[in-house]
Design a protein around this motif. Structure first.
Motif, PDB file in Angstrom:
ATOM      1  N   GLY A   1       0.801  -1.235   0.000  1.00 50.36           N
ATOM      2  CA  GLY A   1       0.000   0.000   0.000  1.00 50.36           C
ATOM      3  C   GLY A   1       0.830   1.281   0.000  1.00 50.36           C
ATOM      4  O   GLY A   1       0.285   2.375  -0.109  1.00 50.36           O
ATOM      5  N   HIS A   2       2.166   1.142   0.120  1.00 51.12           N
ATOM      6  CA  HIS A   2       3.044   2.329   0.130  1.00 51.12           C
ATOM      7  C   HIS A   2       3.677   2.534  -1.250  1.00 51.12           C
ATOM      8  O   HIS A   2       3.878   1.582  -1.964  1.00 51.12           O
ATOM      9  CB  HIS A   2       4.158   2.141   1.170  1.00 51.12           C
ATOM     10  N   PRO A   3       4.026   3.763  -1.603  1.00 50.31           N
ATOM     11  CA  PRO A   3       3.776   4.964  -0.826  1.00 50.31           C
ATOM     12  C   PRO A   3       2.276   5.291  -0.815  1.00 50.31           C
ATOM     13  O   PRO A   3       1.621   5.190  -1.851  1.00 50.31           O
ATOM     14  CB  PRO A   3       4.573   6.044  -1.561  1.00 50.31           C
ATOM     15  N   ASP A   4       1.792   5.714   0.369  1.00 48.39           N
ATOM     16  CA  ASP A   4       0.377   6.073   0.476  1.00 48.39           C
ATOM     17  C   ASP A   4       0.255   7.600   0.614  1.00 48.39           C
ATOM     18  O   ASP A   4       1.258   8.328   0.542  1.00 48.39           O
ATOM     19  CB  ASP A   4      -0.278   5.317   1.640  1.00 48.39           C
ATOM     20  N   LYS A   5      -0.976   8.046   0.830  1.00 50.97           N
ATOM     21  CA  LYS A   5      -1.209   9.504   0.902  1.00 50.97           C
ATOM     22  C   LYS A   5      -0.397  10.158   2.002  1.00 50.97           C
ATOM     23  O   LYS A   5       0.091  11.271   1.863  1.00 50.97           O
ATOM     24  CB  LYS A   5      -2.694   9.768   1.162  1.00 50.97           C
ATOM     25  N   LYS A   6      -0.254   9.430   3.131  1.00 52.05           N
ATOM     26  CA  LYS A   6       0.486   9.990   4.269  1.00 52.05           C
ATOM     27  C   LYS A   6       1.973  10.145   3.904  1.00 52.05           C
ATOM     28  O   LYS A   6       2.591  11.157   4.222  1.00 52.05           O
ATOM     29  CB  LYS A   6       0.310   9.061   5.473  1.00 52.05           C
ATOM     30  N   ASP A   7       2.525   9.134   3.259  1.00 53.37           N
ATOM     31  CA  ASP A   7       3.939   9.223   2.834  1.00 53.37           C
ATOM     32  C   ASP A   7       4.130  10.448   1.943  1.00 53.37           C
ATOM     33  O   ASP A   7       5.105  11.196   2.078  1.00 53.37           O
ATOM     34  CB  ASP A   7       4.342   7.981   2.015  1.00 53.37           C
ATOM     35  N   ILE A   8       3.198  10.618   1.028  1.00 50.66           N
ATOM     36  CA  ILE A   8       3.335  11.706   0.055  1.00 50.66           C
ATOM     37  C   ILE A   8       3.186  13.064   0.749  1.00 50.66           C
ATOM     38  O   ILE A   8       3.943  13.990   0.470  1.00 50.66           O
ATOM     39  CB  ILE A   8       2.349  11.489  -1.112  1.00 50.66           C
ATOM     40  N   ARG A   9       2.256  13.146   1.692  1.00 53.20           N
ATOM     41  CA  ARG A   9       2.096  14.392   2.445  1.00 53.20           C
ATOM     42  C   ARG A   9       3.372  14.696   3.236  1.00 53.20           C
ATOM     43  O   ARG A   9       3.846  15.827   3.280  1.00 53.20           O
ATOM     44  CB  ARG A   9       0.893  14.304   3.378  1.00 53.20           C
ATOM     45  N   GLU A  10       3.935  13.661   3.854  1.00 55.33           N
ATOM     46  CA  GLU A  10       5.180  13.860   4.625  1.00 55.33           C
ATOM     47  C   GLU A  10       6.316  14.356   3.730  1.00 55.33           C
ATOM     48  O   GLU A  10       7.075  15.245   4.108  1.00 55.33           O
ATOM     49  CB  GLU A  10       5.602  12.552   5.301  1.00 55.33           C
ATOM     50  N   LEU A  11       6.410  13.755   2.559  1.00 49.79           N
ATOM     51  CA  LEU A  11       7.462  14.172   1.614  1.00 49.79           C
ATOM     52  C   LEU A  11       7.281  15.644   1.235  1.00 49.79           C
ATOM     53  O   LEU A  11       8.234  16.429   1.299  1.00 49.79           O
ATOM     54  CB  LEU A  11       7.398  13.301   0.349  1.00 49.79           C
ATOM     55  N   VAL A  12       6.077  16.003   0.855  1.00 52.00           N
ATOM     56  CA  VAL A  12       5.813  17.368   0.391  1.00 52.00           C
ATOM     57  C   VAL A  12       6.035  18.367   1.534  1.00 52.00           C
ATOM     58  O   VAL A  12       6.685  19.404   1.344  1.00 52.00           O
ATOM     59  CB  VAL A  12       4.379  17.455  -0.198  1.00 52.00           C
ATOM     60  N   ASP A  13       5.554  18.039   2.738  1.00 50.63           N
ATOM     61  CA  ASP A  13       5.739  18.942   3.888  1.00 50.63           C
ATOM     62  C   ASP A  13       7.222  19.109   4.191  1.00 50.63           C
ATOM     63  O   ASP A  13       7.702  20.213   4.429  1.00 50.63           O
ATOM     64  CB  ASP A  13       5.039  18.392   5.142  1.00 50.63           C
ATOM     65  N   PHE A  14       7.943  18.003   4.181  1.00 52.27           N
ATOM     66  CA  PHE A  14       9.376  18.044   4.476  1.00 52.27           C
ATOM     67  C   PHE A  14      10.106  18.891   3.427  1.00 52.27           C
ATOM     68  O   PHE A  14      10.904  19.769   3.756  1.00 52.27           O
ATOM     69  CB  PHE A  14       9.941  16.622   4.511  1.00 52.27           C
ATOM     70  N   PHE A  15       9.801  18.650   2.177  1.00 49.69           N
ATOM     71  CA  PHE A  15      10.484  19.361   1.100  1.00 49.69           C
ATOM     72  C   PHE A  15      10.184  20.857   1.145  1.00 49.69           C
ATOM     73  O   PHE A  15      11.069  21.682   0.945  1.00 49.69           O
ATOM     74  CB  PHE A  15      10.064  18.778  -0.254  1.00 49.69           C
ATOM     75  N   ASN A  16       8.922  21.183   1.442  1.00 50.81           N
ATOM     76  CA  ASN A  16       8.543  22.606   1.446  1.00 50.81           C
ATOM     77  C   ASN A  16       9.174  23.380   2.597  1.00 50.81           C
ATOM     78  O   ASN A  16       9.215  24.610   2.566  1.00 50.81           O
ATOM     79  CB  ASN A  16       7.016  22.749   1.451  1.00 50.81           C
ATOM     80  N   LYS A  17       9.682  22.674   3.597  1.00 54.86           N
ATOM     81  CA  LYS A  17      10.376  23.366   4.689  1.00 54.86           C
ATOM     82  C   LYS A  17      11.831  23.661   4.343  1.00 54.86           C
ATOM     83  O   LYS A  17      12.501  24.425   5.024  1.00 54.86           O
ATOM     84  CB  LYS A  17      10.306  22.527   5.972  1.00 54.86           C
ATOM     85  N   LEU A  18      12.332  23.020   3.283  1.00 57.66           N
ATOM     86  CA  LEU A  18      13.720  23.265   2.873  1.00 57.66           C
ATOM     87  C   LEU A  18      13.740  24.521   2.018  1.00 57.66           C
ATOM     88  O   LEU A  18      12.786  24.788   1.285  1.00 57.66           O
ATOM     89  CB  LEU A  18      14.248  22.107   2.041  1.00 57.66           C
ATOM     90  N   THR A  19      14.834  25.252   2.104  1.00 58.66           N
ATOM     91  CA  THR A  19      14.936  26.429   1.233  1.00 58.66           C
ATOM     92  C   THR A  19      15.768  26.056   0.035  1.00 58.66           C
ATOM     93  O   THR A  19      16.944  25.696   0.176  1.00 58.66           O
ATOM     94  CB  THR A  19      15.630  27.578   1.989  1.00 58.66           C
ATOM     95  N   ILE A  20      15.139  26.133  -1.115  1.00 60.12           N
ATOM     96  CA  ILE A  20      15.920  25.787  -2.315  1.00 60.12           C
ATOM     97  C   ILE A  20      16.123  27.021  -3.177  1.00 60.12           C
ATOM     98  O   ILE A  20      15.482  28.025  -2.974  1.00 60.12           O
ATOM     99  CB  ILE A  20      15.291  24.651  -3.153  1.00 60.12           C
TER     100      ILE A  20
END
Ligand SMILES: Cc1cc2nc3c(=O)[nH]c(=O)nc-3n(C[C@H](O)[C@H](O)[C@H](O)COP(=O)(O)O)c2cc1C
Length: 159
Positions: free
Chosen positions: A140-159
């Motif tokens: 069942g992975h990656p699931d919606k939660k995994d994807i939300r975690e990825l996006v939240d984590f990435f958006n906190k990085l300054t690129i």
């Protein structure tokens, strides 16, 4: 700045993460398969997605990472082993070492489901690969939660 999201995938788990990252990026951007052999020099920032194979990044990614020079990268991966297992840390460490000509600003990984026939093939091996024990929990992975975690984590990085 132009951003590249490049992914290596066999069964499309890593592609799901790559697509979610691509959607969240607000710069000029491209989404490419590693098989397209994108030139890292064409981009200001690169997110590299791979799957873990036999304890290491898959071979196309192992070849690509050292080619990235003098820019920031984000590394993301899928794997059968549990999320924070030593084997996943070790594989990510290998990826970071291979990307040593670049500066890794963050890493993310989550489990990715293995198709039944591949699981059966692995189960028939002797000895069985160490990741097989965790493989049922990857379903069942990656699931919606995994994807939300990825996006939240990435958006906190300054690129
Ligand atoms: C031949 C093979 C070797 C694998 N080796 C590992 C491994 O060493 N560690 C691990 O955690 N997962 C391993 N996996 C599981 C994959 O990394 C996982 O299913 C991943 O999500 C596949 O990504 P993809 O769908 O993008 O190809 C292996 C899978 C296959 C088929």
């Amino acid at each position: 700045m132009k951003v590249l999201v490049v992914y290596s995938t066999k069964t499309k788990n890593t592609l799901k993460l790559a697509e979610a990252l691509y959607d969240t990026i607000r710069y000029r951007k491209e989404l490419k398969s590693i098989t397209d052999k994108p030139d890292p020099e064409d981009y200001g920032f690169i997110a590299v997605g791979f799957w873990i194979k036999d304890g290491k990044p898959d071979s196309a990614t192992m070849e690509f990472l050292p080619q990235i020079r003098d820019k920031e990268v984000f590394l993301f991966a899928t794997h059968a082993s549990a999320k924070n297992s030593d084997s996943v840390h070790d594989a990510m460490k290998v990826a970071k070492e291979l990307a040593c000509n670049a500066r890794t600003i963050g890493t993310f990984s989550c489990q990715g489901e293995i198709p039944a026939e591949m699981m059966e093939k692995a189960a028939a091996q002797s000895p069985q690969p160490p990741w097989l024990a965790d493989a049922p929990s990857a379903k069942g992975h990656p699931d919606k939660k995994d994807i939300r975690e990825l996006v939240d984590f990435f958006n906190k990085l300054t690129i």
